[in-house]
Design an enzyme around this catalytic site. Structure first.
Site, PDB file in Angstrom:
ATOM      1  N   PRO A   1      27.010  -3.057  29.715  1.00 20.87           N
ATOM      2  CA  PRO A   1      25.776  -2.786  30.676  1.00 20.87           C
ATOM      3  C   PRO A   1      25.215  -1.573  30.887  1.00 20.87           C
ATOM      4  O   PRO A   1      24.052  -1.525  31.257  1.00 20.87           O
ATOM      5  CB  PRO A   1      26.564  -3.318  32.063  1.00 20.87           C
ATOM      6  CG  PRO A   1      27.786  -3.621  31.756  1.00 20.87           C
ATOM      7  CD  PRO A   1      28.179  -3.526  30.418  1.00 20.87           C
TER       8      PRO A   1
ATOM      9  N   GLU B   1       3.578  -3.104  -5.771  1.00 22.19           N
ATOM     10  CA  GLU B   1       2.295  -3.430  -6.775  1.00 22.19           C
ATOM     11  C   GLU B   1       2.758  -3.247  -8.181  1.00 22.19           C
ATOM     12  O   GLU B   1       2.024  -3.998  -8.948  1.00 22.19           O
ATOM     13  CB  GLU B   1       1.565  -2.104  -6.254  1.00 22.19           C
ATOM     14  CG  GLU B   1       1.046  -2.238  -4.880  1.00 22.19           C
ATOM     15  CD  GLU B   1       1.946  -1.330  -4.036  1.00 22.19           C
ATOM     16  OE1 GLU B   1       3.122  -1.426  -3.900  1.00 22.19           O
ATOM     17  OE2 GLU B   1       1.554  -0.343  -3.054  1.00 22.19           O
TER      18      GLU B   1
HETATM   19  C1  AOF Z   1       8.164   0.860  -0.791  1.00 26.00           C
HETATM   20  N1  AOF Z   1       7.727   0.008  -1.656  1.00 26.00           N
HETATM   21  O1  AOF Z   1       6.140  -1.666  -2.225  1.00 26.00           O
HETATM   22  C2  AOF Z   1       5.547   0.487  -1.178  1.00 26.00           C
HETATM   23  C3  AOF Z   1       5.838   1.791  -0.576  1.00 26.00           C
HETATM   24  O2  AOF Z   1      11.182   5.812  -1.772  1.00 26.00           O
HETATM   25  P1  AOF Z   1       9.761   5.985  -2.487  1.00 26.00           P
HETATM   26  O3  AOF Z   1       9.945   7.236  -3.320  1.00 26.00           O
HETATM   27  O4  AOF Z   1       9.757   5.017  -3.537  1.00 26.00           O
HETATM   28  O5  AOF Z   1       8.427   5.795  -1.723  1.00 26.00           O
HETATM   29  C4  AOF Z   1       8.572   5.265  -0.564  1.00 26.00           C
HETATM   30  C5  AOF Z   1       7.305   5.310   0.206  1.00 26.00           C
HETATM   31  O6  AOF Z   1       6.056   4.579  -0.677  1.00 26.00           O
HETATM   32  C6  AOF Z   1       7.258   4.586   1.399  1.00 26.00           C
HETATM   33  O7  AOF Z   1       7.794   4.940   2.540  1.00 26.00           O
HETATM   34  C7  AOF Z   1       5.836   4.133   1.755  1.00 26.00           C
HETATM   35  O8  AOF Z   1       5.190   5.120   2.396  1.00 26.00           O
HETATM   36  C8  AOF Z   1       5.192   3.860   0.335  1.00 26.00           C
HETATM   37  N2  AOF Z   1       5.282   2.708  -0.151  1.00 26.00           N
HETATM   38  N3  AOF Z   1       7.320   1.915  -0.594  1.00 26.00           N
HETATM   39  O9  AOF Z   1       9.190   1.531  -0.913  1.00 26.00           O
HETATM   40  C9  AOF Z   1       6.558  -0.435  -1.704  1.00 26.00           C
HETATM   41  N4  AOF Z   1       4.420   0.114  -1.563  1.00 26.00           N
HETATM   42 ZN    ZN Z   2       3.736   2.745  -4.057  1.00 25.88          ZN
END
Ligand code: AOF
Ligand code: ZN
Length: 366
Positions: free
Chosen positions: A299, A57
């Protein structure tokens, strides 16, 4: 489908395509894509590239600038509302003045989990969800499994002859399938957080389980399940590239010190009835942020994970060759005395890969 639904699906489909660009690189974060649109017109696009980097975003809004005001944002995962390694996307969307947000699936991350949607709605933004939800779930099956079930998504990859044999009686198995199938396995490794095998395979084949694609930036964690610490510090798999984790129930300090001196990390797991407690193995790996886990074993271990009902997907490569009844079986599964006890699968994909065929299957829970 009305015109607005059709438009929503089209933009979400593009957002999913963008999210897919992170297939090999976002680990352990989810693959997320975002489209900012005004009606049919696409204003900006973004996708998450790597953990610690900007969220999808933020990338799209940054490119859109003031043009985002009054627009609709399509995101494949619910926008976050937490201050993580980057600021909350819900706040960035609000500040940008978007009028409407569509997200495909709720973010099960306990730090978000509905909170992002609630914050957007509280700011007066129209919020809709569920467009292409099945596709969005499939793209992040590993991340969702870790967040929702506390265990990785497990893919079992096996290669066999037409008669379901994986090696000759003398253990020789190189190579049943052709180059194209082996390159395909490399791509499956590239999307996996970790690639796992058993000590029997290490002792028999001495594999590296390395990722050899030049376009990848990361090596999956390699994991060996070695109940009694049988593998040698000189095994190929102990050497770089990437990290090796040996999970064991053994308390043999000399053997574990020797493996650690060679660069491996040795961790203890409770023993199960035969071998390690596989549920504990899965929980342990989830604790290490393993999303997609790929088992490439012999296996016995493949059979044990299937019996424990921990397998989410089987990917089988069949070479058009017969190895005969003296050769070793694909999966060790004893005790299926009647048709009621058989394990059933549904085919999710079937295709030709070079000279071989690939079948992807999902267990049908009995
Ligand atoms: C992402 N990418 O585009 C969105 C996420 O590692 P952080 O602190 O940046 O946070 C990651 C969390 O943010 C991820 O686990 C998810 O819940 C939320 N959204 N994360 O890496 C993105 N939109
Ligand atoms: Zn985010």
């Amino acid at each position: 489908m009305n015109v607005r639904d059709e438009l929503d699906t089209r933009h979400m489909s593009r957002a999913l395509e963008l999210a897919g660009r992170g297939l090999w690189s976002t680990d352990p974060n989810p693959r997320v894509g975002c489209v900012i649109a005004d009606g049919e017109h696409v204003i900006a696009e973004g996708w998450h590239e790597r953990a610690g980097g900007p969220h999808a975003e933020a990338v799209a809004l940054g490119l859109a600038g003031v043009a985002a005001r009054g627009a609709t944002a399509y995101v494949t995962l619910e926008p976050c509302c937490h201050q993580g390694r980057t600021p909350p996307c819900a706040d960035t969307l609000i500040a940008a003045g978007v009028r409407r947000v569509c997200y495909a699936i709720r973010d099960p991350n306990p730090r978000v989990s509905g909170g992002g949607a609630a914050r957007l709605a509280a700011a007066g933004i129209e919020v809709a969800s569920g467009q292409l939800a099945a596709e969005a779930r499939a793209l992040n099956a590993g991340f969702l499994s870790r967040m929702e079930r506390g265990r990785p998504w497990l893919r079992v990859k096996l290669a066999a002859s037409l008669d379901g044999r994986t090696a000759l009686a003398n253990g020789q198995s190189r190579w049943i399938t052709g180059d194209a199938a082996r390159a395909d396995v490399q791509r499956l490794r590239a999307r996996s957080s970790a690639v796992m095998t058993g000590s029997a395979t290490v002792l028999a084949d001495d594999p590296r389980l390395a990722l050899r694609l030049p376009e990848t930036t990361r090596q999956p964690l390699r994991v060996v399940l070695d109940t009694r610490l049988r593998i040698a510090p000189s095994a190929h798999i102990v050497a770089p590239p990437g990290r090796l984790l040996v999970l064991t129930a053994s308390t043999d300090v000399a053997r574990s010190d020797a493996l650690e001196a060679a660069g491996a990390c040795v961790e203890r797991i409770p023993a199960g009835p035969d071998g390690l407690d596989l549920v504990a193995v899965m929980q342990h790996l989830a604790g290490l942020e393993v999303n997609e886990l790929q088992l490439e074993s012999g296996p016995t271990l493949a059979g044990a994970f299937l019996r424990a009902q921990l397998v989410d997907e089987l990917v089988l490569y069949f070479a058009p060759t017969l190895l005969g009844t003296d050769a070793q079986p694909l999966i060790q599964l004893s005790g299926v005395a009647s048709m009621i006890g058989r394990l059933e699968f549904s085919i999710s994909d079937l295709c030709r890969v070079g000279c071989d065929m690939r079948v992807a299957l999902r267990p049908v829970q009995g």
